[in-house]
Enzyme design. Sequence first.
Site, PDB file in Angstrom:
ATOM      1  CE  LYS A  71      -3.691  -0.349  -0.429  1.00  0.00           C
ATOM      2  NZ  LYS A  71      -4.482  -0.704  -1.738  1.00  0.00           N
ATOM      3  N   GLY A 122       2.153   2.147  -2.948  1.00  0.00           N
ATOM      4  CA  GLY A 122       2.040   2.793  -4.529  1.00  0.00           C
ATOM      5  C   GLY A 122       2.840   1.620  -5.223  1.00  0.00           C
ATOM      6  CB  THR A 154      -0.810  -1.179  -7.921  1.00  0.00           C
ATOM      7  OG1 THR A 154      -0.896  -2.535  -7.369  1.00  0.00           O
ATOM      8  CG2 THR A 154      -1.706  -1.424  -9.329  1.00  0.00           C
ATOM      9  CD1 TRP A 155       0.886   5.422 -10.190  1.00  0.00           C
ATOM     10  CD2 TRP A 155       0.631   6.309  -8.284  1.00  0.00           C
ATOM     11  NE1 TRP A 155       0.493   6.708 -10.358  1.00  0.00           N
ATOM     12  CE2 TRP A 155       0.258   7.270  -9.393  1.00  0.00           C
ATOM     13  CE3 TRP A 155       1.049   6.676  -6.962  1.00  0.00           C
ATOM     14  CZ2 TRP A 155       0.320   8.734  -8.958  1.00  0.00           C
ATOM     15  CZ3 TRP A 155       0.834   7.963  -6.501  1.00  0.00           C
ATOM     16  CH2 TRP A 155       0.366   8.928  -7.500  1.00  0.00           C
ATOM     17  CG  HIS A 182       4.613  -6.330  -0.949  1.00  0.00           C
ATOM     18  ND1 HIS A 182       4.712  -5.043  -1.561  1.00  0.00           N
ATOM     19  CD2 HIS A 182       3.377  -6.573  -1.428  1.00  0.00           C
ATOM     20  CE1 HIS A 182       3.821  -4.640  -2.140  1.00  0.00           C
ATOM     21  NE2 HIS A 182       2.828  -5.808  -2.048  1.00  0.00           N
ATOM     22  NE  ARG A 222      -0.470   6.184   0.673  1.00  0.00           N
ATOM     23  CZ  ARG A 222      -1.376   5.641   0.401  1.00  0.00           C
ATOM     24  NH1 ARG A 222      -1.519   4.201   0.248  1.00  0.00           N
ATOM     25  NH2 ARG A 222      -2.518   6.406   0.225  1.00  0.00           N
ATOM     26  N   PRO A 274       3.927   6.292   6.824  1.00  0.00           N
ATOM     27  CG  PRO A 274       5.903   5.693   8.330  1.00  0.00           C
ATOM     28  CD  PRO A 274       5.418   6.744   7.582  1.00  0.00           C
ATOM     29  CG  ASP A 329      -1.105   8.599   4.368  1.00  0.00           C
ATOM     30  OD1 ASP A 329      -2.241   8.951   5.073  1.00  0.00           O
ATOM     31  OD2 ASP A 329      -0.684   9.518   3.920  1.00  0.00           O
ATOM     32  CB  VAL A 374      -5.188   4.742   7.258  1.00  0.00           C
ATOM     33  CG1 VAL A 374      -6.701   5.065   6.585  1.00  0.00           C
ATOM     34  CG2 VAL A 374      -5.117   5.400   8.602  1.00  0.00           C
TER      35      VAL A 374
END
Length: 295
Positions: free
Chosen positions: A34, A36, A38-39, A91, A110, A112, A114, A117
């Site tokens: 989470k 990014g 996939t982005w 990962h 990112r 942590p 965020d 969540v």
Amino acid sequence: MTRRTHYLGPLTDSSRWDAVTLRPDDVIVVTPPKCGTTWMQTIVALLLSGDPEVETELAIRMPWIDIRHRDIAEVTARLDAMPHRRSMKSHTPLDGLPLDDHAQYICVFRHPLDVHVSFSKHVRNIPVPWFDDWYPQDDRAGLTFRHFLEGAPDGYDCDAVPLAHILRHYEAARALAGRPNVALFHYADMTRDLSGTFERVAALLGTPHPAPLMARLAGVATFDNMKRNAARYAPSGGKGFMRSDSDFFHRGTHGQWQGVLTDEELAAYDAMMDARLSPEDRFWLENGAGRAVPR
């Protein structure tokens, strides 16, 4: 050769990388969940192909090596048969991966909180029961955030993405950031300047494209477009794995933890971050090169 750390969780096993024969031009996207992933994989797919309509099919064409659900022999056979430049995802922190002198490692981070969540939302969208104890539906006791702060960086805990695992990722990447084939990106910077992110990744990969095409490629990779076409861009999108492909792209914002945590929870988080990171490293891990999110 430096001994690699073995990360083994209920979902992933870093030793699966032993079966992969790396090529000098491979591109490996390395992130905590989470952040990014996939982005960035989509950005890489667009730049390698130069085609705004490219079928990314990330789970198949740019496989997640660590995940134990797929037979590793099938994964490596598929990779070995690819005649084109390959990309993979992990990962696992960099201290658990084979480090080739020529393959490109792209690490994305990112804030942590965020991550926490976003992952809390993500576990409600996937049919994986291992996270139920960590992320209970009814969490009036605040167990989820306690687990986030108290979880170990490896072992069974690592797949639940505790803070210690995120910090292990960051510290392992920072230790190798001086290598020309290791690059660190931040989700907030990607959000603020997607076109600049495309330019930087293109320079790393040696895949320049004319400015009009670069603009078209960046337009494909906006959060709104990927969410709107979630069946195409979500991992295993359109195959019914997730309850909602669209919900995989939840909000895509920087600072979504605001108003979610108590003052006591934030104080405990602050203490752990200050104990582990210098002020400069903490600022970058939370905000990238941009401005801090006010509380």
